[in-house]
Design a protein around this motif. Sequence first.
Motif, PDB file in Angstrom:
ATOM      1  N   ASP A   1      35.685  28.046  51.945  1.00  0.00           N
ATOM      2  CA  ASP A   1      34.787  28.393  50.716  1.00  0.00           C
ATOM      3  C   ASP A   1      35.340  27.674  49.324  1.00  0.00           C
ATOM      4  OD1 ASP A   1      32.559  30.883  50.132  1.00  0.00           O
ATOM      5  OD2 ASP A   1      33.846  30.428  48.205  1.00  0.00           O
ATOM      6  N   LEU A   2      34.497  27.556  48.569  1.00  0.00           N
ATOM      7  CA  LEU A   2      35.067  26.685  47.134  1.00  0.00           C
ATOM      8  C   LEU A   2      35.698  27.713  46.186  1.00  0.00           C
ATOM      9  CD1 LEU A   2      31.343  25.248  45.851  1.00  0.00           C
ATOM     10  CD2 LEU A   2      33.536  24.292  46.731  1.00  0.00           C
ATOM     11  N   SER A   3      35.746  28.933  46.364  1.00  0.00           N
ATOM     12  CA  SER A   3      36.350  29.959  45.676  1.00  0.00           C
ATOM     13  C   SER A   3      37.565  30.530  46.372  1.00  0.00           C
ATOM     14  CB  SER A   3      35.190  30.987  45.389  1.00  0.00           C
ATOM     15  OG  SER A   3      35.725  32.252  44.711  1.00  0.00           O
ATOM     16  N   GLN A   4      38.507  30.466  45.657  1.00  0.00           N
ATOM     17  CA  GLN A   4      39.882  31.022  46.234  1.00  0.00           C
ATOM     18  C   GLN A   4      39.890  32.627  46.294  1.00  0.00           C
ATOM     19  OE1 GLN A   4      42.504  29.368  47.866  1.00  0.00           O
ATOM     20  NE2 GLN A   4      42.799  31.445  48.619  1.00  0.00           N
ATOM     21  N   PRO A   5      39.129  33.327  45.060  1.00  0.00           N
ATOM     22  CA  PRO A   5      39.092  34.545  45.223  1.00  0.00           C
ATOM     23  C   PRO A   5      37.997  35.099  46.316  1.00  0.00           C
ATOM     24  CG  PRO A   5      39.111  33.858  42.815  1.00  0.00           C
ATOM     25  CD  PRO A   5      38.999  32.539  43.986  1.00  0.00           C
ATOM     26  N   MET A   6      37.070  34.350  46.632  1.00  0.00           N
ATOM     27  CA  MET A   6      36.482  34.933  47.922  1.00  0.00           C
ATOM     28  C   MET A   6      37.268  34.889  49.138  1.00  0.00           C
ATOM     29  SD  MET A   6      33.164  35.591  47.172  1.00  0.00           S
ATOM     30  CE  MET A   6      31.688  35.167  45.917  1.00  0.00           C
ATOM     31  N   LEU A   7      37.895  33.628  49.308  1.00  0.00           N
ATOM     32  CA  LEU A   7      38.837  33.826  50.315  1.00  0.00           C
ATOM     33  C   LEU A   7      39.706  34.722  50.479  1.00  0.00           C
ATOM     34  CD1 LEU A   7      39.286  29.605  50.294  1.00  0.00           C
ATOM     35  CD2 LEU A   7      38.135  30.907  52.286  1.00  0.00           C
ATOM     36  N   ASP A   8      40.377  34.885  49.298  1.00  0.00           N
ATOM     37  CA  ASP A   8      41.297  36.180  49.386  1.00  0.00           C
ATOM     38  C   ASP A   8      40.715  37.294  49.744  1.00  0.00           C
ATOM     39  OD1 ASP A   8      43.339  34.205  48.608  1.00  0.00           O
ATOM     40  OD2 ASP A   8      43.300  34.854  46.453  1.00  0.00           O
TER      41      ASP A   8
ATOM     42  N   ALA B   1      33.091  28.319  39.600  1.00  0.00           N
ATOM     43  CA  ALA B   1      33.319  29.520  38.769  1.00  0.00           C
ATOM     44  C   ALA B   1      32.468  30.609  38.687  1.00  0.00           C
ATOM     45  CB  ALA B   1      33.230  28.604  37.287  1.00  0.00           C
ATOM     46  N   ARG B   2      31.291  30.581  38.937  1.00  0.00           N
ATOM     47  CA  ARG B   2      30.268  31.407  39.252  1.00  0.00           C
ATOM     48  C   ARG B   2      30.550  32.590  40.321  1.00  0.00           C
ATOM     49  NH1 ARG B   2      25.684  33.400  41.448  1.00  0.00           N
ATOM     50  NH2 ARG B   2      25.315  31.562  42.767  1.00  0.00           N
ATOM     51  N   PHE B   3      31.260  31.722  41.610  1.00  0.00           N
ATOM     52  CA  PHE B   3      31.525  32.664  42.565  1.00  0.00           C
ATOM     53  C   PHE B   3      32.898  33.414  42.334  1.00  0.00           C
ATOM     54  CE2 PHE B   3      28.198  30.174  44.561  1.00  0.00           C
ATOM     55  CZ  PHE B   3      27.201  31.288  45.178  1.00  0.00           C
ATOM     56  N   ASP B   4      33.585  32.707  41.811  1.00  0.00           N
ATOM     57  CA  ASP B   4      35.139  33.367  41.248  1.00  0.00           C
ATOM     58  C   ASP B   4      34.670  34.431  40.720  1.00  0.00           C
ATOM     59  OD1 ASP B   4      36.322  31.178  42.385  1.00  0.00           O
ATOM     60  OD2 ASP B   4      37.015  30.134  40.534  1.00  0.00           O
ATOM     61  N   ALA B   5      33.717  34.727  39.821  1.00  0.00           N
ATOM     62  CA  ALA B   5      33.831  35.740  39.009  1.00  0.00           C
ATOM     63  C   ALA B   5      32.577  36.947  39.688  1.00  0.00           C
ATOM     64  CB  ALA B   5      32.993  35.509  37.764  1.00  0.00           C
ATOM     65  N   ASP B   6      32.295  36.483  40.947  1.00  0.00           N
ATOM     66  CA  ASP B   6      31.224  37.712  41.468  1.00  0.00           C
ATOM     67  C   ASP B   6      31.707  38.114  42.898  1.00  0.00           C
ATOM     68  OD1 ASP B   6      28.748  38.578  41.009  1.00  0.00           O
ATOM     69  OD2 ASP B   6      27.713  36.972  41.775  1.00  0.00           O
ATOM     70  N   VAL B   7      32.728  38.169  43.201  1.00  0.00           N
ATOM     71  CA  VAL B   7      33.541  38.477  44.383  1.00  0.00           C
ATOM     72  C   VAL B   7      32.836  40.073  44.776  1.00  0.00           C
ATOM     73  CG1 VAL B   7      35.463  39.109  45.821  1.00  0.00           C
ATOM     74  CG2 VAL B   7      35.474  37.092  44.134  1.00  0.00           C
ATOM     75  N   ASP B   8      32.980  41.127  43.751  1.00  0.00           N
ATOM     76  CA  ASP B   8      32.638  42.323  44.279  1.00  0.00           C
ATOM     77  C   ASP B   8      31.129  42.308  44.899  1.00  0.00           C
ATOM     78  OD1 ASP B   8      35.302  43.205  43.464  1.00  0.00           O
ATOM     79  OD2 ASP B   8      34.589  43.981  41.872  1.00  0.00           O
ATOM     80  N   ARG B   9      30.332  41.714  44.111  1.00  0.00           N
ATOM     81  CA  ARG B   9      28.978  41.664  44.578  1.00  0.00           C
ATOM     82  C   ARG B   9      28.745  41.389  46.011  1.00  0.00           C
ATOM     83  NH1 ARG B   9      23.942  38.535  44.230  1.00  0.00           N
ATOM     84  NH2 ARG B   9      25.119  36.872  43.095  1.00  0.00           N
ATOM     85  N   PHE B  10      29.524  40.488  46.582  1.00  0.00           N
ATOM     86  CA  PHE B  10      29.401  39.982  47.809  1.00  0.00           C
ATOM     87  C   PHE B  10      30.532  40.565  49.046  1.00  0.00           C
ATOM     88  CE2 PHE B  10      27.889  36.482  45.264  1.00  0.00           C
ATOM     89  CZ  PHE B  10      27.024  35.720  46.003  1.00  0.00           C
ATOM     90  N   SER B  11      30.800  41.771  48.461  1.00  0.00           N
ATOM     91  CA  SER B  11      31.885  42.476  49.522  1.00  0.00           C
ATOM     92  C   SER B  11      31.263  43.553  49.865  1.00  0.00           C
ATOM     93  CB  SER B  11      33.142  42.634  48.636  1.00  0.00           C
ATOM     94  OG  SER B  11      33.783  41.510  48.013  1.00  0.00           O
ATOM     95  N   ASN B  12      29.988  43.871  50.159  1.00  0.00           N
ATOM     96  CA  ASN B  12      29.614  45.000  50.722  1.00  0.00           C
ATOM     97  C   ASN B  12      28.622  44.767  51.909  1.00  0.00           C
ATOM     98  OD1 ASN B  12      27.878  47.524  51.221  1.00  0.00           O
ATOM     99  ND2 ASN B  12      28.150  47.957  49.045  1.00  0.00           N
TER     100      ASN B  12
END
Length: 246
Positions: free
Chosen positions: A86-93, A16-27
């Motif tokens: 990855d645990l997070s589907q939004p991260m995978l997307d 849940a934490r990573f699902d909500a933090d995608v933008d911070r990991f995208s730079n």
Amino acid sequence: MTDSARPKSSVAQIRARFDADVDRFSNLETGQTAAMDSVLAQTLLAQAAARITPHAQRILDVGCGAGNFTLRLLPHLPHREIVLLDLSQPMLDRATERIRAVSHGSIETVCGDVRELHRPDQSLDIILAAAVLHHLRTDAEWDAVFAAFHRWLRPGGSVWIYDLVTSQIPELDALQWAQYRHYLTSMQGTDFADKVMGYIDDEDTPRPLMEQLDRLRHAGFAQVDVVHRHGCFAAFGAIRTADSLA
């Protein structure tokens, strides 16, 4: 810093934490700002992976996040077959979107936990793992994951890890955690430092660097070395050589 005896966050809470933090990991330029030298360390590891495993075709990115580690490797080894875990589907997307923009190689995504992942033996050439293995808990989990990495790699394949680590010397460990808090405070202030140190306490169980190197050797990797270390973050790798088939 962390107390392995205290209850840790569940997989669902971490997801849940990573699902909500995608933008911070995208730079790609700033990398993971809460991790010291993340851009430098992943760049060095990508260069090492390409130099040591130049004919690699299939790459697994464990805990891929938004895809930064793979994106650093692709300029050296373009258009390869990529497996993203990855645990997070939004991260995978997000990782898939970013990688497809620069590569026409195939992309397979797996939403799940490395402890439950199954891959055919000798089916991979390179394994990447950035800021993910510190979520492992027990000795048995560490040994099982490193043994799986060895099985999954073809002879000549390599694994490259960038992660939070501890020290086996208590005084040095305390010094490095204090330096890390100072780094976080200098980045974004005391509140940011408290937040990051808080979720490390809640979620993470990092192990000493030297212990991890020993565990890699025990898993069968004959060649193991450190590429870079800065305080409580380290970049290191291991090669499955043709004569290390145990």
